[in-house]
Scaffold this motif. Structure first.
Motif, PDB file in Angstrom:
ATOM      1  N   UNK A 140      37.796  32.130  34.847  1.00  0.00           N
ATOM      2  CA  UNK A 140      38.248  33.423  34.330  1.00  0.00           C
ATOM      3  C   UNK A 140      37.929  34.536  35.324  1.00  0.00           C
ATOM      4  N   UNK A 141      36.743  34.495  35.923  1.00  0.00           N
ATOM      5  CA  UNK A 141      36.374  35.506  36.924  1.00  0.00           C
ATOM      6  C   UNK A 141      37.329  35.471  38.113  1.00  0.00           C
ATOM      7  N   UNK A 142      37.723  34.265  38.500  1.00  0.00           N
ATOM      8  CA  UNK A 142      38.674  34.143  39.615  1.00  0.00           C
ATOM      9  C   UNK A 142      40.026  34.734  39.227  1.00  0.00           C
ATOM     10  N   UNK A 143      40.436  34.489  37.980  1.00  0.00           N
ATOM     11  CA  UNK A 143      41.699  35.055  37.492  1.00  0.00           C
ATOM     12  C   UNK A 143      41.627  36.582  37.463  1.00  0.00           C
ATOM     13  N   UNK A 144      40.512  37.125  36.991  1.00  0.00           N
ATOM     14  CA  UNK A 144      40.348  38.583  36.934  1.00  0.00           C
ATOM     15  C   UNK A 144      40.373  39.180  38.347  1.00  0.00           C
ATOM     16  N   UNK A 145      39.734  38.489  39.296  1.00  0.00           N
ATOM     17  CA  UNK A 145      39.773  38.943  40.680  1.00  0.00           C
ATOM     18  C   UNK A 145      41.196  38.968  41.223  1.00  0.00           C
ATOM     19  N   UNK A 146      41.972  37.970  40.831  1.00  0.00           N
ATOM     20  CA  UNK A 146      43.388  37.906  41.227  1.00  0.00           C
ATOM     21  C   UNK A 146      44.137  39.091  40.623  1.00  0.00           C
ATOM     22  N   UNK A 147      43.837  39.387  39.344  1.00  0.00           N
ATOM     23  CA  UNK A 147      44.483  40.519  38.668  1.00  0.00           C
ATOM     24  C   UNK A 147      44.167  41.842  39.360  1.00  0.00           C
ATOM     25  N   UNK A 148      42.930  42.005  39.792  1.00  0.00           N
ATOM     26  CA  UNK A 148      42.521  43.235  40.477  1.00  0.00           C
ATOM     27  C   UNK A 148      43.291  43.384  41.794  1.00  0.00           C
ATOM     28  N   UNK A 149      43.383  42.293  42.533  1.00  0.00           N
ATOM     29  CA  UNK A 149      44.088  42.317  43.821  1.00  0.00           C
ATOM     30  C   UNK A 149      45.571  42.647  43.626  1.00  0.00           C
ATOM     31  N   UNK A 150      46.190  41.996  42.646  1.00  0.00           N
ATOM     32  CA  UNK A 150      47.595  42.275  42.354  1.00  0.00           C
ATOM     33  C   UNK A 150      47.761  43.701  41.830  1.00  0.00           C
ATOM     34  N   UNK A 151      46.761  44.158  41.061  1.00  0.00           N
ATOM     35  CA  UNK A 151      46.819  45.504  40.506  1.00  0.00           C
ATOM     36  C   UNK A 151      46.818  46.576  41.578  1.00  0.00           C
ATOM     37  N   UNK A 152      46.082  46.343  42.656  1.00  0.00           N
ATOM     38  CA  UNK A 152      46.050  47.304  43.759  1.00  0.00           C
ATOM     39  C   UNK A 152      47.428  47.438  44.405  1.00  0.00           C
ATOM     40  N   UNK A 153      48.116  46.318  44.525  1.00  0.00           N
ATOM     41  CA  UNK A 153      49.478  46.354  45.071  1.00  0.00           C
ATOM     42  C   UNK A 153      50.416  47.100  44.124  1.00  0.00           C
TER      43      UNK A 153
END
Length: 290
Positions: A140-153
């Motif tokens: 889940x933490x890895x997924x949230x990190x992915x969401x943050x990265x995509x969110x910045x874009x």
């Protein structure tokens, strides 16, 4: 901070008799929608897991899957003799009845049939589940990190689109006074063509003011500017606000539509069309914002 609803996470753990791989992925959705593929032994934990994930991930179409690979040869299994004999009898009878050849390798055929091989039922071990919970948290933490990265874009793209609308709003200004003068000239020219007709100049001026006020777009421009500012402020909030951004975009759309209906000028209308195009792209991207 903007978070995307799209994400992926994966984590694995080796237990005494098996290796467990947990994958979780997320797509955009209006609400929290969880689909699970969990071995039967862990099913009793699914409700608690669902409640926890809804708090961690908030929204999105979530797909959670467990993959189990047995790495120990100590897993005991038994053959159901009675069922195996029944399968043998039925296959033999059908072979004679349908004139179909019997299998050459009886054992391989029979052992693959449903429920012939039975493994001893596993029992849920709370210590083991505690380890699995930590593994789920890693995924889940890895997924949230992915969401943050995509969110910045997403944030960068949304800021770009908002700035484009702001620039287009400034491009409208030169045409505002121009179109008012054109309206005045057109009305004066129309009155000049009337022969032997007198009119009340005071009343004419009142009507002209009323007509020009109907074409005035300063209020719409001011409200649209405020909406643009509020959109950027919302992007800066600590918690991702996808729904709120959607509401602001709707208000922006109302002001842009009113600008278009009041423009009464071909060049202004072209600018409004470009604004609408930018806004539609914003709305498409907001669907992916948590």
């Amino acid at each position: 901070m903007v978070h995307s609803m799209t994400g992926y996470g994966k984590a694995a753990v080796e237990l005494p008799h098996k290796k467990l791989t947990i994958e979780i992925k997320s797509l955009n959705s209006k609400q929290f929608d969880l689909f699970t593929r969990i071995p039967m032994i862990y099913r009793e934990k699914e409700i608690g897991l669902r409640n926890w994930l809804s708090k961690e991930l908030e929204r999105g179409k979530i797909d959670l899957s467990f993959t189990v690979e047995h790495i120990s040869k100590d897993v005991s299994a038994t053959i159901d003799h009675t069922l195996l004999k029944q399968y043998h009898q039925e296959i033999t009878a059908l072979s004679h009845e349908l004139n179909i050849s019997l299998p050459q390798d009886w054992f391989q055929t029979l052992l693959r049939l449903p429920d012939v091989m039975k493994q001893d039922a596993e029992e849920l071990n709370e210590e083991e589940w505690s380890i699995i919970e930590k593994t789920i948290q890693k995924a889940v933490n890895e997924l949230i990190g992915f969401r943050v990265q995509e969110g910045e874009m997403l944030r960068n793209l949304l800021e770009e689109k908002i700035e484009n609308i702001r620039q287009l709003l400034q491009e409208i200004e030169p045409y505002e006074s121009e179109r008012i003068e054109k309206v005045k000239s057109r009305i004066h020219d129309g009155l000049a063509t009337l022969e032997n007709k007198e009119y009340d100049t005071n009343r004419f001026e009142q009507e002209m003011i009323y007509y020009i006020e109907k074409l005035d777009v300063n209020e719409e421009k001011s409200r649209l500017t405020n909406h643009l500012d509020y959109f950027i402020e919302t992007l800066d909030e600590k918690k991702s606000q996808g729904k709120k951004l959607g509401f602001i975009a709707q208000e922006m759309g109302r002001e842009i539509n009113t600008l278009g209906s009041k423009s009464n000028h071909s060049d202004m209308q072209r600018i409004v069309v470009r604004m609408k195009d930018e806004l539609e792209q914003i709305k498409e991207q907001i669907l992916n914002v948590l």
